[in-house]
Design a protein around this motif. Sequence first.
Motif, PDB file in Angstrom:
ATOM      1  N   ASN A 164       0.839  -1.190   0.000  1.00 62.45           N
ATOM      2  CA  ASN A 164       0.000   0.000   0.000  1.00 62.45           C
ATOM      3  C   ASN A 164       0.875   1.241   0.000  1.00 62.45           C
ATOM      4  OD1 ASN A 164      -2.845  -1.064   0.403  1.00 62.45           O
ATOM      5  ND2 ASN A 164      -1.870  -1.922   2.232  1.00 62.45           N
ATOM      6  N   VAL A 165       0.328   2.318  -0.493  1.00 62.77           N
ATOM      7  CA  VAL A 165       0.902   3.635  -0.255  1.00 62.77           C
ATOM      8  C   VAL A 165      -0.021   4.334   0.734  1.00 62.77           C
ATOM      9  CG1 VAL A 165       2.026   3.811  -2.490  1.00 62.77           C
ATOM     10  CG2 VAL A 165      -0.300   4.675  -2.228  1.00 62.77           C
ATOM     11  N   TYR A 166       0.548   5.147   1.596  1.00 65.04           N
ATOM     12  CA  TYR A 166      -0.224   5.819   2.646  1.00 65.04           C
ATOM     13  C   TYR A 166      -0.188   7.320   2.418  1.00 65.04           C
ATOM     14  CZ  TYR A 166      -0.543   1.431   5.159  1.00 65.04           C
ATOM     15  OH  TYR A 166      -0.826   0.130   5.518  1.00 65.04           O
ATOM     16  N   GLU A 167      -1.310   7.930   2.682  1.00 69.89           N
ATOM     17  CA  GLU A 167      -1.390   9.388   2.621  1.00 69.89           C
ATOM     18  C   GLU A 167      -1.741   9.924   4.001  1.00 69.89           C
ATOM     19  OE1 GLU A 167      -3.389  13.053   0.102  1.00 69.89           O
ATOM     20  OE2 GLU A 167      -4.420  11.121   0.139  1.00 69.89           O
ATOM     21  N   ASN A 196     -11.892   0.370   2.235  1.00 67.78           N
ATOM     22  CA  ASN A 196     -11.098   0.138   3.439  1.00 67.78           C
ATOM     23  C   ASN A 196      -9.885   1.061   3.497  1.00 67.78           C
ATOM     24  OD1 ASN A 196     -10.595  -1.194   5.890  1.00 67.78           O
ATOM     25  ND2 ASN A 196      -9.162  -2.616   4.923  1.00 67.78           N
ATOM     26  N   GLU A 197     -10.066   2.292   2.982  1.00 74.14           N
ATOM     27  CA  GLU A 197      -8.937   3.212   2.903  1.00 74.14           C
ATOM     28  C   GLU A 197      -8.676   3.983   4.194  1.00 74.14           C
ATOM     29  OE1 GLU A 197     -12.394   5.580   0.917  1.00 74.14           O
ATOM     30  OE2 GLU A 197     -11.774   3.499   1.211  1.00 74.14           O
ATOM     31  N   ALA A 198      -9.678   4.089   5.074  1.00 74.03           N
ATOM     32  CA  ALA A 198      -9.523   4.871   6.303  1.00 74.03           C
ATOM     33  C   ALA A 198      -8.691   4.091   7.327  1.00 74.03           C
ATOM     34  CB  ALA A 198     -10.894   5.222   6.879  1.00 74.03           C
ATOM     35  N   VAL A 199      -7.562   4.649   7.738  1.00 72.44           N
ATOM     36  CA  VAL A 199      -6.673   4.005   8.712  1.00 72.44           C
ATOM     37  C   VAL A 199      -6.844   4.612  10.093  1.00 72.44           C
ATOM     38  CG1 VAL A 199      -4.275   3.475   9.296  1.00 72.44           C
ATOM     39  CG2 VAL A 199      -5.005   3.467   6.903  1.00 72.44           C
ATOM     40  N   LEU A 215      -5.186   9.619   8.217  1.00 70.97           N
ATOM     41  CA  LEU A 215      -4.272   8.653   7.609  1.00 70.97           C
ATOM     42  C   LEU A 215      -5.066   7.683   6.748  1.00 70.97           C
ATOM     43  CD1 LEU A 215      -1.347   7.577   7.460  1.00 70.97           C
ATOM     44  CD2 LEU A 215      -1.847   6.193   9.488  1.00 70.97           C
ATOM     45  N   TRP A 216      -4.675   7.572   5.456  1.00 71.56           N
ATOM     46  CA  TRP A 216      -5.388   6.751   4.477  1.00 71.56           C
ATOM     47  C   TRP A 216      -4.423   5.759   3.838  1.00 71.56           C
ATOM     48  CZ3 TRP A 216     -10.474   8.107   4.563  1.00 71.56           C
ATOM     49  CH2 TRP A 216     -10.793   9.413   4.965  1.00 71.56           C
ATOM     50  N   MET A 256       3.399   8.381   1.669  1.00 70.39           N
ATOM     51  CA  MET A 256       4.433   7.677   2.423  1.00 70.39           C
ATOM     52  C   MET A 256       4.474   6.197   2.038  1.00 70.39           C
ATOM     53  SD  MET A 256       3.725   9.415   6.184  1.00 70.39           S
ATOM     54  CE  MET A 256       2.256   8.404   6.431  1.00 70.39           C
ATOM     55  N   ILE A 257       5.674   5.643   2.097  1.00 70.02           N
ATOM     56  CA  ILE A 257       5.915   4.232   1.812  1.00 70.02           C
ATOM     57  C   ILE A 257       6.290   3.534   3.115  1.00 70.02           C
ATOM     58  CG2 ILE A 257       7.266   2.559   0.504  1.00 70.02           C
ATOM     59  CD1 ILE A 257       5.459   4.335  -1.189  1.00 70.02           C
ATOM     60  N   PRO A 258       5.613   2.430   3.481  1.00 65.17           N
ATOM     61  CA  PRO A 258       5.967   1.755   4.739  1.00 65.17           C
ATOM     62  C   PRO A 258       7.348   1.139   4.705  1.00 65.17           C
ATOM     63  CG  PRO A 258       4.216   0.581   3.566  1.00 65.17           C
ATOM     64  CD  PRO A 258       4.511   1.799   2.775  1.00 65.17           C
ATOM     65  N   THR A 259       8.007   1.158   5.861  1.00 71.57           N
ATOM     66  CA  THR A 259       9.287   0.461   5.974  1.00 71.57           C
ATOM     67  C   THR A 259       9.030  -1.053   6.007  1.00 71.57           C
ATOM     68  OG1 THR A 259       9.232   0.477   8.393  1.00 71.57           O
ATOM     69  CG2 THR A 259      10.227   2.388   7.306  1.00 71.57           C
ATOM     70  N   LYS A 260      10.073  -1.824   5.849  1.00 73.54           N
ATOM     71  CA  LYS A 260       9.928  -3.281   5.795  1.00 73.54           C
ATOM     72  C   LYS A 260       9.370  -3.856   7.082  1.00 73.54           C
ATOM     73  CE  LYS A 260      13.634  -4.068   2.428  1.00 73.54           C
ATOM     74  NZ  LYS A 260      14.927  -4.742   2.169  1.00 73.54           N
ATOM     75  N   THR A 261       9.638  -3.199   8.196  1.00 72.04           N
ATOM     76  CA  THR A 261       9.198  -3.731   9.489  1.00 72.04           C
ATOM     77  C   THR A 261       7.886  -3.135   9.982  1.00 72.04           C
ATOM     78  OG1 THR A 261      10.529  -2.052  10.631  1.00 72.04           O
ATOM     79  CG2 THR A 261      11.578  -4.189  10.204  1.00 72.04           C
ATOM     80  N   SER A 262       7.262  -2.273   9.205  1.00 72.89           N
ATOM     81  CA  SER A 262       6.037  -1.614   9.645  1.00 72.89           C
ATOM     82  C   SER A 262       4.869  -2.603   9.680  1.00 72.89           C
ATOM     83  CB  SER A 262       5.683  -0.462   8.701  1.00 72.89           C
ATOM     84  OG  SER A 262       4.438   0.097   9.033  1.00 72.89           O
TER      85      SER A 262
END
Length: 265
Positions: A164-167, A196-199, A215-216, A256-262
């Motif tokens: 996913n990409v996050y905004e 399911n975009e709402a985080v 956060l999406w 934003m792009i998640p890190t590998k451990t996120s």
Amino acid sequence: MAASSAPSAWCRGQKLLRCAARLDPATRRFSESGDKGWFRSLFVHKVDARKDAHSNLLSKKETSNLYKIQCRAEVQNRLHQDQDYPCEVVGSWNTWYGDQDQAVHLWRYRGGYPALTECLKKLNNNKEYGEFRKERAKMLVSRRNQLLLEFSFWNEPVPRTGPNVYEMRTYKLKPGTMIEWGNHWARAIKYRQENNEAVGGFFSQIGDLYVVHHLWAYGSLLSREETRNSAWLKEGWDANVYYTVPLIRSMESRIMIPTKTSPLQ
């Protein structure tokens, strides 16, 4: 936070947030305005007056989240897995578009301020963490922290599979408008659940005040565009935009792009 108004049903919990490491400042800011339907301007939305703090009226009480800076994944992961620390990593990202060379970390402190205080005391006695802070200081140009609470009507952030990409959309509101913002979004969030975009949704308690973070998550930037466009096809979304845009002083978007451990992938 100033005393104001809203239904007491919003008092479901606490979220503490802390935000982000800036290695090299570069900002893209976006402004949005919406004026859908002149007929709506004949009617003024009224907010009932109550005597209570925004944090009690708008937030959840059972948990708390913290945005926390991190430059080395090893230390963060060990703290996340150590049951002796009352904190857990919810998500970690690197900025793709927006403030460049910036890391954003979201931590959850279950138990609110007492849990945060307990964790900080333990970290002060953690030699490994002390060495990490020394190394981290060599890399940073600046950093910024914020403590926030989570809106009760938003989802509880839970781990997601990717990619996913996050905004993160950040709104700086006019003082005194937080309750009205919450009133509108308590109804409008239903228009943004289809994919399911709402985080998560948060508002500030310490740091810059009257700041909101939404956060999406999206499968891609194209999916983001399609999802946002589809909201305008739903009756009622235009009213939310119409009434909330005047409450905003400024706004910003980060991709934003998640890190590998996120845990949020």
